[in-house]
Design a protein around this motif. Structure first.
Motif, short mmCIF file in Angstrom:
data_model
loop_
_atom_site.label_atom_id
_atom_site.label_comp_id
_atom_site.label_asym_id
_atom_site.label_seq_id
_atom_site.Cartn_x
_atom_site.Cartn_y
_atom_site.Cartn_z
N ARG A 186 1.21 -1.63 0.00
CA ARG A 186 0.18 0.16 -0.18
C ARG A 186 0.76 1.12 0.08
NH1 ARG A 186 -4.10 -0.73 4.73
NH2 ARG A 186 -2.43 -1.14 5.95
N VAL A 187 1.84 0.73 0.32
CA VAL A 187 2.73 2.42 0.51
C VAL A 187 4.02 2.01 -0.51
CG1 VAL A 187 2.55 2.65 2.87
CG2 VAL A 187 4.75 1.38 2.27
N SER A 188 3.96 1.78 -1.60
CA SER A 188 5.23 1.37 -2.95
C SER A 188 5.72 3.04 -3.19
CB SER A 188 4.72 0.38 -3.94
OG SER A 188 3.47 0.79 -4.24
N THR A 189 3.84 3.46 -3.72
CA THR A 189 4.37 4.89 -4.35
C THR A 189 5.13 5.12 -3.15
OG1 THR A 189 1.80 4.92 -4.18
CG2 THR A 189 2.44 6.80 -4.69
N ILE A 190 5.21 5.82 -2.10
CA ILE A 190 5.97 6.80 -1.33
C ILE A 190 7.78 6.18 -1.88
CG2 ILE A 190 6.45 7.16 1.17
CD1 ILE A 190 3.95 5.87 1.51
N ASP A 191 7.81 4.57 -1.99
CA ASP A 191 9.10 4.43 -2.66
C ASP A 191 9.50 4.95 -3.38
OD1 ASP A 191 9.30 3.06 -0.03
OD2 ASP A 191 8.62 1.13 -0.36
N VAL A 192 8.45 4.91 -4.69
CA VAL A 192 8.88 5.19 -6.15
C VAL A 192 9.39 7.33 -6.15
CG1 VAL A 192 7.98 5.27 -8.61
CG2 VAL A 192 7.69 3.00 -6.91
N LEU A 193 8.00 7.84 -5.46
CA LEU A 193 8.70 8.61 -5.33
C LEU A 193 9.77 9.59 -4.79
CD1 LEU A 193 7.11 11.79 -6.15
CD2 LEU A 193 5.78 11.42 -4.09
N LYS A 198 2.69 -1.67 -11.42
CA LYS A 198 3.45 -2.17 -12.04
C LYS A 198 4.89 -1.56 -11.50
CE LYS A 198 1.37 -3.27 -16.16
NZ LYS A 198 1.23 -4.15 -16.85
N SER A 199 4.26 -1.23 -10.80
CA SER A 199 6.27 -1.11 -9.45
C SER A 199 7.22 -1.36 -10.20
CB SER A 199 5.84 -1.43 -8.10
OG SER A 199 5.20 -2.42 -7.98
N GLN A 200 7.04 -2.35 -10.37
CA GLN A 200 8.16 -3.07 -11.08
C GLN A 200 9.29 -2.50 -12.18
OE1 GLN A 200 5.53 -4.36 -11.84
NE2 GLN A 200 5.13 -5.04 -13.95
N TRP A 201 8.13 -1.64 -12.79
CA TRP A 201 8.92 -0.77 -13.85
C TRP A 201 9.76 0.07 -12.91
CZ3 TRP A 201 3.95 2.25 -17.31
CH2 TRP A 201 3.63 0.89 -17.67
N PHE A 202 9.95 0.77 -11.84
CA PHE A 202 10.68 1.82 -11.22
C PHE A 202 11.95 0.71 -10.41
CE2 PHE A 202 7.11 3.61 -11.54
CZ PHE A 202 6.94 4.77 -12.32
N ASN A 203 12.14 -0.23 -9.95
CA ASN A 203 12.47 -1.15 -9.59
C ASN A 203 14.32 -0.30 -10.32
OD1 ASN A 203 11.08 -2.47 -8.53
ND2 ASN A 203 12.11 -4.47 -9.92
N PHE A 204 14.48 -0.02 -11.51
CA PHE A 204 15.84 0.24 -11.22
C PHE A 204 16.11 0.96 -10.69
CE2 PHE A 204 13.14 2.74 -14.00
CZ PHE A 204 14.24 4.34 -14.47
N LEU A 205 15.41 1.95 -10.44
CA LEU A 205 15.66 2.90 -9.24
C LEU A 205 15.53 3.40 -7.99
CD1 LEU A 205 13.73 6.21 -10.97
CD2 LEU A 205 16.31 5.57 -11.08
N LYS A 206 15.68 1.70 -7.30
CA LYS A 206 14.74 1.17 -6.19
C LYS A 206 15.57 1.55 -5.29
CE LYS A 206 13.36 -2.94 -3.32
NZ LYS A 206 12.44 -4.02 -3.45
N PRO A 207 17.19 1.53 -5.53
CA PRO A 207 18.36 2.04 -4.68
C PRO A 207 18.30 3.19 -3.66
CG PRO A 207 19.18 0.69 -6.48
CD PRO A 207 18.42 0.50 -6.71
N ALA A 208 17.68 4.83 -4.70
CA ALA A 208 17.81 5.73 -4.65
C ALA A 208 16.69 6.11 -4.06
CB ALA A 208 17.35 6.10 -5.80
N ILE A 264 25.74 1.79 -8.69
CA ILE A 264 26.64 1.25 -8.05
C ILE A 264 26.20 1.84 -6.73
CG2 ILE A 264 28.89 2.79 -6.74
CD1 ILE A 264 29.80 4.28 -9.14
N VAL A 265 25.64 2.19 -5.40
CA VAL A 265 25.27 2.06 -5.01
C VAL A 265 24.01 0.83 -4.15
CG1 VAL A 265 23.30 2.86 -3.48
CG2 VAL A 265 24.59 4.51 -4.66
N GLY A 266 22.95 0.34 -5.58
CA GLY A 266 22.24 -0.58 -5.68
C GLY A 266 23.34 -1.77 -5.19
N PHE A 267 24.63 -1.67 -6.20
CA PHE A 267 25.74 -3.00 -5.54
C PHE A 267 26.38 -3.29 -4.88
CE2 PHE A 267 30.18 -4.17 -5.62
CZ PHE A 267 30.24 -5.36 -6.34
N PHE A 268 26.34 -1.74 -3.96
CA PHE A 268 26.71 -2.10 -2.27
C PHE A 268 25.94 -2.64 -1.18
CE2 PHE A 268 30.96 0.01 -3.63
CZ PHE A 268 31.69 0.09 -3.04
#
Length: 387
Positions: free
Chosen positions: A4-11, A315-325, A374-378
């Motif tokens: 229910r709060v994936s919106t917050i993580d993506v934003l 469609k939250s997986q569309w933003f997985n490449f930004l997840k570490p941010a 890089i951050v995602g790698f660590f």
């Protein structure tokens, strides 16, 4: 609806990505002026002028989730308050260092930036490998703190002592986080009370930009001038708190009611922005009410789009490449300082033509993604900066 709060993580992830971008584009040539920050007296809302307030909005959205999580773990109010104060102190310290990241005596700006970044990393690094070796971890953190202390003393000895100025981005975030988090300790999950607090912060923001309350009066002297941002920053964050509470209340059972609420808030914010524009310019530098309302209008529209994509359409997986941010925002913010320091020390640069026009924009976007990668790698090893 799985989260229910994936919106917050993506934003938060999107905001951090563009914060990296707008921090990297100064110096580009042949690019639209609206990409940059507007000058202090310029009546304009540049793209760069909406990123920091969006981050403050995200800070507010994160506070209820973070503090309620600590309550569920059994933390007392005193323990949580101590955590808030430690985080605030850490953010303010880092903000002051970045603000004073200039040449000090024999230390060039690049060398100071590199030592500062190393000090940050050593002091606030966290990960399983460090937790497993507590003595080593304590030594690393202690050495990092000594590096920062040495830089502070050296700056003073060299005749260019630290100044607060505008506190730096992290410092402003720290002061906003402090006020919003402490207030939330008393308001907790009461939506009505938090709405009232958000409205009060907006009112204080407006009052701070008028002469309605004379300067010599107690309320103006204590409540307004000594708080960075003149309550505008806090108004943004308190609106974020309310947004999260609305998401938690309506996202699962009444998602379209939530969209309707956010649409109403967006329209109201724009109308108030237009009204305020008769009295104040749009200015991030001066944190005007006009800037506040136009930004809120944009953010509520963003919430609608992101919520519809992630929590309704899944469609939250569309933003997985930004997840570490979104999960290691502090790490993402600090990593570029290492690159900029090395770039200055060793003259690392690309041909001038690369920093021109659309090519320059694409390079900065690529740089922002590389930092997140890089951050995602660590993060795969559980290593990040944490306060």
């Amino acid at each position: 609806m799985k989260n229910r709060v994936s919106t917050i993580d993506v934003l938060r992830s999107i905001t951090m990505f563009f914060m990296l971008f707008v921090n990297d584009i100064p110096g580009l040539k042949g690019v639209p002026q609206w990409l940059f920050h507007a000058a202090g007296d310029e009546d304009m809302l540049g793209f760069s002028d909406i990123i920091f307030p969006c981050f403050l909005f995200c800070v507010g959205m994160s506070v209820p989730l973070a503090l309620e999580s600590r309550f569920k773990k059994g933390d007392t109010v005193l323990q949580i308050l101590t955590h808030i104060l430690v985080r605030t102190f850490s953010l303010v310290v880092m903000g002051l260092f970045t603000l004073n990241c200039v040449s000090h005596g024999a230390l060039s700006t690049s060398m100071f930036m590199l030592l500062m970044s190393i000090g940050f990393i050593m002091t606030w690094i966290e990960g399983p490998v460090f937790s497993a070796h507590r003595t080593m971890y304590a030594a690393i953190r202690g050495a990092g703190a000594l590096i920062l202390a040495a830089l502070l003393v050296y700056a003073d000895v060299s005749g260019s002592p630290f100044h607060t100025g505008w506190w730096g981005i992290l410092g402003l975030i720290g002061w906003t986080y402090l006020v919003v988090s402490v207030v939330y300790l008393f308001t907790r999950q009461s939506l009505k009370v938090n709405v009232a607090v958000a409205l009060a912060a907006i009112l204080l923001c407006v009052l701070n930009n008028t002469n309605i309350i004379p300067q010599e009066y107690f309320s103006r002297c204590i409540l307004l001038p000594f708080i960075p941002g003149g309550w505008t920053h806090h108004a943004l964050a308190f609106c974020g708190v309310v947004s999260t509470q609305l998401i938690l209340k309506y996202a699962k059972d009444k998602p379209y009611n939530l969209i309707g609420l956010f649409a109403s808030f967006a329209n109201l914010s724009v109308v108030l922005g237009v009204i305020c524009h008769r009295f104040w310019i749009v200015s991030k530098i001066y944190a005007t009410p006009t800037w506040l309302f136009f930004c809120l209008g944009i953010f509520f529209c963003l919430l609608i789009v992101i919520f519809w994509l992630t929590d309704i359409k899944g469609k939250s997986q569309w933003f997985n490449f930004l997840k570490p941010a979104g999960t290691a925002t502090l790490t993402c913010y600090i990593v570029p300082y290492v690159w900029y320091a090395l770039k200055g020390l060793f003259g690392l640069t690309l041909p001038d033509g690369v920093y021109y026009g659309i090519t320059g924009i694409l390079v900065s976007l690529l740089f922002s993604y590389i930092v997140i990668w890089i951050v995602g790698f660590f993060l795969k090893w559980g290593v990040k900066l944490k306060i």
